[in-house]
Design an enzyme around this catalytic site. Structure first.
Site, PDB file in Angstrom:
ATOM      1  N   ASN A 134      46.052  34.643  64.895  1.00  4.24           N
ATOM      2  CA  ASN A 134      47.502  34.729  64.688  1.00  4.24           C
ATOM      3  C   ASN A 134      48.205  33.366  64.657  1.00  4.24           C
ATOM      4  O   ASN A 134      49.131  33.156  63.882  1.00  4.24           O
ATOM      5  CB  ASN A 134      48.161  35.662  65.701  1.00  4.24           C
ATOM      6  CG  ASN A 134      47.901  35.274  67.137  1.00  4.24           C
ATOM      7  OD1 ASN A 134      46.853  34.700  67.473  1.00  4.24           O
ATOM      8  ND2 ASN A 134      48.826  35.592  68.009  1.00  4.24           N
ATOM      9  N   GLU A 231      43.553  34.163  77.973  1.00  3.73           N
ATOM     10  CA  GLU A 231      44.929  34.472  77.586  1.00  3.73           C
ATOM     11  C   GLU A 231      44.841  35.692  76.688  1.00  3.73           C
ATOM     12  O   GLU A 231      44.402  35.607  75.542  1.00  3.73           O
ATOM     13  CB  GLU A 231      45.570  33.287  76.863  1.00  3.73           C
ATOM     14  CG  GLU A 231      47.085  33.423  76.704  1.00  3.73           C
ATOM     15  CD  GLU A 231      47.501  34.046  75.388  1.00  3.73           C
ATOM     16  OE1 GLU A 231      47.724  35.285  75.357  1.00  3.73           O
ATOM     17  OE2 GLU A 231      47.597  33.319  74.402  1.00  3.73           O
ATOM     18  N   CYS A 265      51.426  37.308  70.906  1.00  2.00           N
ATOM     19  CA  CYS A 265      51.240  37.910  72.238  1.00  2.00           C
ATOM     20  C   CYS A 265      52.501  37.807  73.077  1.00  2.00           C
ATOM     21  O   CYS A 265      52.761  38.667  73.915  1.00  2.00           O
ATOM     22  CB  CYS A 265      50.087  37.230  72.972  1.00  2.00           C
ATOM     23  SG  CYS A 265      48.474  37.483  72.210  1.00  2.00           S
TER      24      CYS A 265
END
Length: 469
Positions: A134, A231, A265
């Site tokens: 992303n 993460e 995110c």
């Protein structure tokens, strides 16, 4: 298995790569181990010089690199340019600050009863970085810049749909002057990560990705006793209180939900609004979402480009369909266009209930869910009633409410009256199923260091031979 760049705006295959053979992978692991033996002894001054050259290359080639990322995963060209610039900034930040972040830390020698005592930060060795698509440049740079400045070497296993970006990163550090083997890309599928992680030449790993991927990597690393930083996903709350600037909250909220085509995110996803201002916020927020221009990501007027893959778009469609079937009200969007590419429009859903997938899962696309709550207590209950804990927004002008959100929101990153983002100067990471460990800042560079305690006793008096005879 082929590793392929598919243009999300058209669905066309752009470039295909073969996976590396086992022999190729083994050769890169050997090169990493060999490189680290000498690279760990290089000076901060030398590393900083190479890192600044990498920043200069990013500046000079910003347009080409941005276009490459847009072609690979569909982010708008405008946001891709910003991503390249952010990476150059991170390179310079760690070039400037790594030496001070990792300087010896003196302890009180009197308290220890010795001549000298201090803490020294030393690199661990080859670190495997498993990165997502992303933010294909920024996610990798969050590891690479501090990792290389600390004296570690990197092995990058990037997402299989961004191979050009992965190979560019390897080339970037080589052209900047870093020694051979210091940063290498592994073009392999996810199914081949485990043996690399288990290999004794790899000393640690960092992963940015889904909770499921994090569970897998953490499980493997645990069995072989290796440090990992994770993460993972986020389903970030965006709380709006009656004292908030509602027009600004609505504007920033729509920007946050659609940033990177909704594939972030830390993007705001769950909009939790106190009843007193709910109707007005919902109206203004929906207007902002409806005004977003969906189209060719290369067009400077486009706000929202395509999702990164057909699989990603199909998942979003199923999540939204599930919500609508269970009673969610569509305030805007919720229908993919019948056209080439993997587009999905900005969408606003209200009337969310706990049995809907959009309530429990991370929605990785430009879909916002609205929740009506009665007060701050209920807002906190809804916000914290998620398995994730990455970022959180709260909008209020009341100091007591600000203090309450800072204290009680279960997240690694809290932004009051602003959009959650990451900065090299601040630590970044989550709690709960959003992972553990921190990236960026001094905290991030120390994650892959041996924090070594050094204790030096006072010299002992010399003994004269035969003095006790």
């Amino acid at each position: 298995m082929a590793i392929v760049t598919i243009n999300p705006a058209t669905g066309e295959t752009v470039k295909t790569y073969d996976e590396m053979s086992e022999a190729d992978v083994d050769g890169r692991l050997a090169a990493a181990a060999t490189a680290h033996a000498s690279y760990r002894l290089t000076s901060f001054e030398d590393r900083a010089g190479w890192m600044r050259r990498a920043a200069g290359i990013l500046d000079d080639e910003q347009e080409q690199v941005a276009a490459m990322m847009t072609t690979e995963m569909g982010k708008t060209l405008r946001s891709a340019r910003q991503e390249v610039a952010k990476c150059a900034g991170a390179c310079r930040f760690y070039a400037d600050h790594a030496a001070s972040f990792l300087a010896d830390e003196a302890a009180d020698p009197d308290a220890a009863g010795v001549e000298s005592a201090y803490v020294r930060y030393q690199p661990l060795g080859p670190v495997l970085a498993i990165m997502p698509w992303n933010f294909p440049l920024w996610q990798a740079m969050r590891f690479a810049a501090p990792g290389l400045m600390a004296g570690n070497v990197g092995l990058l296993k990037h997402a299989s749909n961004v191979p050009q970006t992965a190979l560019f990163l390897q080339d970037l550090f080589a052209r900047a002057g870093f020694p051979a083997g210091t940063f290498q890309t592994l073009l392999i599928s996810s199914g081949r990560v485990e043996p690399v992680l288990r290999d004794d030449r790899v000393v640690a790993a960092t992963l940015t990705g889904s909770a499921a991927a994090g569970q897998s990597v953490a499980s493997i690393a645990g069995r072989v006793i290796k440090k990992v930083v994770l993460e993972l996903g986020g389903s970030d709350p965006f709380i709006v209180m009656p004292s908030a600037d509602v027009p600004e909250a609505a504007r920033i909220g729509a920007f946050a939900r659609c940033i990177n085509n909704g594939q972030s995110c830390i993007a705001a996803k769950r909009f939790i609004v106190v009843d007193e201002i709910y109707d007005e916020f919902a109206r203004q927020f929906t207007e902002q979402m409806a005004a977003k221009v969906v189209g060719d990501p290369m067009d400077r007027e486009t706000d929202v480009g395509p999702l990164a893959s057909e699989k990603q778009r199909d998942r979003i469609e199923k999540q939204v369909a599930d919500a609508v079937a269970k009673g969610a009200k569509v305030l805007w969007g919720a229908a993919a266009p019948d056209s080439p590419g993997f587009y999905y429009p900005p969408t606003v859903l209200a009337g969310i209930t706990p049995d809907m997938r959009v309530h429990t899962e991370e929605v990785f696309g430009p879909v916002a869910t609205l929740y009506r709550v009665s007060d701050i207590e209920e807002a906190l209950d809804v916000a914290n009633g998620s398995q994730f804990g990455l970022g959180a927004n709260a909008w209020t002008s009341d100091q007591k409410e600000k203090d309450r959100f800072i204290r009680d929101l279960a997240a690694g990153v809290i932004f009051i009256n602003g959009n959650v983002t990451s900065y090299p100067q601040l630590p970044f990471g989550g709690v709960k199923h959003s992972g553990y460990g921190r990236e960026l800042s001094a905290h991030g560079i120390r994650e892959f260091c041996n924090i070594k305690t050094v204790w030096i006793g006072a010299p002992q008096p010399a003994r004269t031979p035969g003095a006790t005879e």
